[in-house]
Design a protein around this motif. Structure first.
Motif, PDB file in Angstrom:
ATOM      1  N   UNK A 124      28.054 -40.343  22.246  1.00 45.47           N
ATOM      2  CA  UNK A 124      27.374 -39.831  23.438  1.00 45.47           C
ATOM      3  C   UNK A 124      28.339 -39.667  24.613  1.00 45.47           C
ATOM      4  N   UNK A 125      29.149 -40.686  24.853  1.00 44.62           N
ATOM      5  CA  UNK A 125      30.032 -40.649  26.020  1.00 44.62           C
ATOM      6  C   UNK A 125      31.104 -39.571  25.858  1.00 44.62           C
ATOM      7  N   UNK A 126      31.622 -39.421  24.633  1.00 45.77           N
ATOM      8  CA  UNK A 126      32.642 -38.398  24.385  1.00 45.77           C
ATOM      9  C   UNK A 126      32.066 -37.002  24.640  1.00 45.77           C
ATOM     10  N   UNK A 127      30.823 -36.767  24.230  1.00 46.41           N
ATOM     11  CA  UNK A 127      30.220 -35.440  24.424  1.00 46.41           C
ATOM     12  C   UNK A 127      29.919 -35.207  25.906  1.00 46.41           C
ATOM     13  N   UNK A 128      29.497 -36.250  26.592  1.00 45.36           N
ATOM     14  CA  UNK A 128      29.281 -36.122  28.035  1.00 45.36           C
ATOM     15  C   UNK A 128      30.585 -35.709  28.727  1.00 45.36           C
ATOM     16  N   UNK A 129      31.690 -36.306  28.297  1.00 45.22           N
ATOM     17  CA  UNK A 129      32.999 -35.994  28.880  1.00 45.22           C
ATOM     18  C   UNK A 129      33.395 -34.542  28.595  1.00 45.22           C
ATOM     19  N   UNK A 130      33.115 -34.056  27.386  1.00 44.80           N
ATOM     20  CA  UNK A 130      33.403 -32.645  27.057  1.00 44.80           C
ATOM     21  C   UNK A 130      32.719 -31.726  28.063  1.00 44.80           C
ATOM     22  N   UNK A 131      31.450 -31.987  28.330  1.00 45.68           N
ATOM     23  CA  UNK A 131      30.698 -31.125  29.258  1.00 45.68           C
ATOM     24  C   UNK A 131      31.240 -31.242  30.681  1.00 45.68           C
ATOM     25  N   UNK A 132      31.488 -32.467  31.105  1.00 45.95           N
ATOM     26  CA  UNK A 132      31.983 -32.688  32.467  1.00 45.95           C
ATOM     27  C   UNK A 132      33.354 -32.024  32.656  1.00 45.95           C
ATOM     28  N   UNK A 133      34.211 -32.139  31.637  1.00 49.64           N
ATOM     29  CA  UNK A 133      35.562 -31.564  31.726  1.00 49.64           C
ATOM     30  C   UNK A 133      35.530 -30.039  31.827  1.00 49.64           C
ATOM     31  N   UNK A 134      34.433 -29.425  31.397  1.00 52.24           N
ATOM     32  CA  UNK A 134      34.343 -27.959  31.431  1.00 52.24           C
ATOM     33  C   UNK A 134      33.369 -27.469  32.492  1.00 52.24           C
ATOM     34  N   UNK A 135      33.135 -28.281  33.488  1.00 50.87           N
ATOM     35  CA  UNK A 135      32.443 -27.806  34.679  1.00 50.87           C
ATOM     36  C   UNK A 135      30.933 -27.826  34.633  1.00 50.87           C
ATOM     37  N   UNK A 136      30.348 -28.484  33.635  1.00 49.33           N
ATOM     38  CA  UNK A 136      28.886 -28.591  33.613  1.00 49.33           C
ATOM     39  C   UNK A 136      28.439 -29.765  34.482  1.00 49.33           C
TER      40      UNK A 136
END
Ligand SMILES: [Zn+2]
Length: 178
Positions: free
Chosen positions: A30-42
């Motif tokens: 969960x945390x890794x996927x949250x980071x993916x989104x945050x890193x790409x401006x979501x």
């Protein structure tokens, strides 16, 4: 055709999500996927375990696009998804981009917003550049995907690390044969 200031963020986010969920060394927690989104401006304020659970099958769906191999296959796949994922374009003016177009209205959940944005951005990439800008990393043993929205468009690897590793191996192989 560039209808949104968000073009490259959905393209990069799609590849990063696919790699997190489907590659051998990815982290689909969960945390890794949250980071993916945050890193790409979501905006990830609404991220919950349900968001992660909805993103994992989307990653597997998008992997088929990166592996499509031919333009016809990629177009057919995206057209199917464009029918499945409801789009509701929405004008937004919330940051330095100025007035721009979102593909989902603000009230829909984050996973839906992510699906709509990545789908449209990948479709734009295909319209602009065809099939040559997407693929699976050319490095031996690497199963990560890439999407190339650079000006030159010569990318064949998921990362500089894979490009360097492959180039060094090729150099050594040439030296051995001499
Ligand atoms: Zn790689």
């Amino acid at each position: 055709m560039r209808v949104t200031g968000y073009k490259s963020h959905g393209v990069g986010a799609a590849a990063a999500l696919v790699n997190a969920v489907t590659s051998a060394e990815g982290d689909d927690g969960d945390e890794a996927l949250r980071t993916v989104l945050a890193d790409h401006g979501f905006f990830v304020d609404g991220f919950t375990p349900d968001t992660a659970a909805a993103l994992r099958p989307w990653a597997r769906t998008l992997r088929a696009f990166f592996e499509a191999g031919s333009l016809d296959t990629a177009v057919e796949l995206l057209n199917g998804l464009l029918t499945d994922v409801p789009m509701h374009p929405h004008l937004a003016d919330h940051d330095a981009l100025g007035l721009h177009l979102h593909y989902a209205p603000p009230q829909v959940d984050l996973a839906h917003r992510f699906r709509a944005t990545t789908l449209m951005n990948l479709s734009e990439l295909l319209c602009d550049h065809g099939i040559d800008r997407i693929g699976v990393c050319a490095a031996p043993g690497c199963d990560r995907v890439y999407a190339d929205d650079s000006r030159g468009g010569r990318r064949r690897f998921c990362s500089d690390a894979c490009a360097n590793r492959t180039n060094v191996a090729a150099f050594r192989a040439r030296r051995r044969t001499r």
